[in-house]
Design an enzyme around this catalytic site. Sequence first.
Site: not given
Ligand code: PSU
Ligand code: MN
Length: 299
Positions: A21, A81, A101, A133, A135, A137, A154
Site C-alpha cells: 500500500e 489518503k 488497506v 470512528d 476504519s 478497512d 494498529k
Molecule cells: N499501518 C501502518 N501505517 C499506516 C497505516 C497502517 O503501519 O499508515 C494506514 C493504512 O493505510 C490503513 C490506514 O489502511 O492507516 C487506516 O487509517 P484509518 O484508521 O483512518 O482508516
Molecule cells: Mn476513521
Amino acid sequence: MRVAADVAAAVSTGVPVVALESTLFAHGLPRPGNLEVARELEALLRESGVVPATVGIVGGNPVVGLSDDEIELLGSKEVAKASTRDIPLASALGVHAATTVAATSWLAYRAGVRIFATGGLGGVHRGASETFDESPDLPALARTPVTVVCAGVKSILDVGATLERFETLGVSIAGYRTDRFPGFLVADSGFPVTWVLDGPDEVVAAMRLRDELSIRAALVVASPVPSDQQLDPATHDRLLAEALDAAAMQGVSGQAITPFLLDHMQRGSAGASLEANIAAVRNNVLVAAAIARADAATQ
Ligand code: PSU
Ligand code: MN
C-alpha cells in the site's frame, strides 16, 4: 485502472506477486526516509523472486504497480489518503492519492493480485462508541477475498473491539506461527487468536478453500514483529498514552488521527517506534513473499 506490465505479465503466467500500500509510506512514515522504506520493501520482494505491486492513485489513475518515479511522487508531497470510497472521487478530480488497506486490497484484487503485505490494519478507534470512528478497512476486508499479511491492527486502536468486529464481519483471522494476536509495534496485543497457521502451505490451503467456497472475505494472516525488534512494551504503553492525550488536547480526529498518533509516538521515542514499525512491515513482506511463492508453486 492501470496495471504495470510486469505485474500483469506475472498475474497471467502465475509468477508470484505481492501488493503493497502507499498510505503506509505517504502518511505513516516520516520523509525522506519513507521513500527508502518503500523501495526497500519492493527490493525485498524482488530478491525473494516475487514481483512487487505497490498501489496508489496518480493523477486520478488507480495504479497497481507504481513506477519508482510514482512512488517518489506519492511519498514526497502532500497527497490525499484514499479509502475505497475515495477512489472514484480522486479519479474524477485527477488528483494524486495514497491508498489505504481498504483501497489497496480492492485495486489489487481487481488486478488479480491476491496477497498483500502491510504494517497494521485499521480498525475500531478508542472511543468509537461516541465518535463512530471505525476504519473502512474493516468492511472492505469483509468483501474483498485477498490475503493480508499484517502485524495485527494498529495498537492505537481498541484492539478487542476490532477483533469483535472482524468476527461479526466474517473476516478470517489466523496467527502466523503464534496463538497470540500481534500488537503491531509489539509482538503480543494481549489478545489470543483461535486459529494458528504454521507456514505458507497452510495459508495457501486456507486460501484455496475460501476461494472454492466463494467466501468473499479476506484472510488476515497476523504475523508478529520479531520479538528482538519490537518496541519495549512499557515504552509503547507510555508513548501511546501521551499521543492519545495530545490528540485529545488538539482535537485531532477522523482520517488525521492515525498519522497524528504514529507521528507523535515516533517523535516521543526518538525513532524507536519507527524502527519497530519498519521491522514489522519488513517481516510481513517476507512472510507474504513466502506465501505468494507457495501459492504459485501449487497453481
Ligand atoms: N499501518 C501502518 N501505517 C499506516 C497505516 C497502517 O503501519 O499508515 C494506514 C493504512 O493505510 C490503513 C490506514 O489502511 O492507516 C487506516 O487509517 P484509518 O484508521 O483512518 O482508516
Ligand atoms: Mn476513521
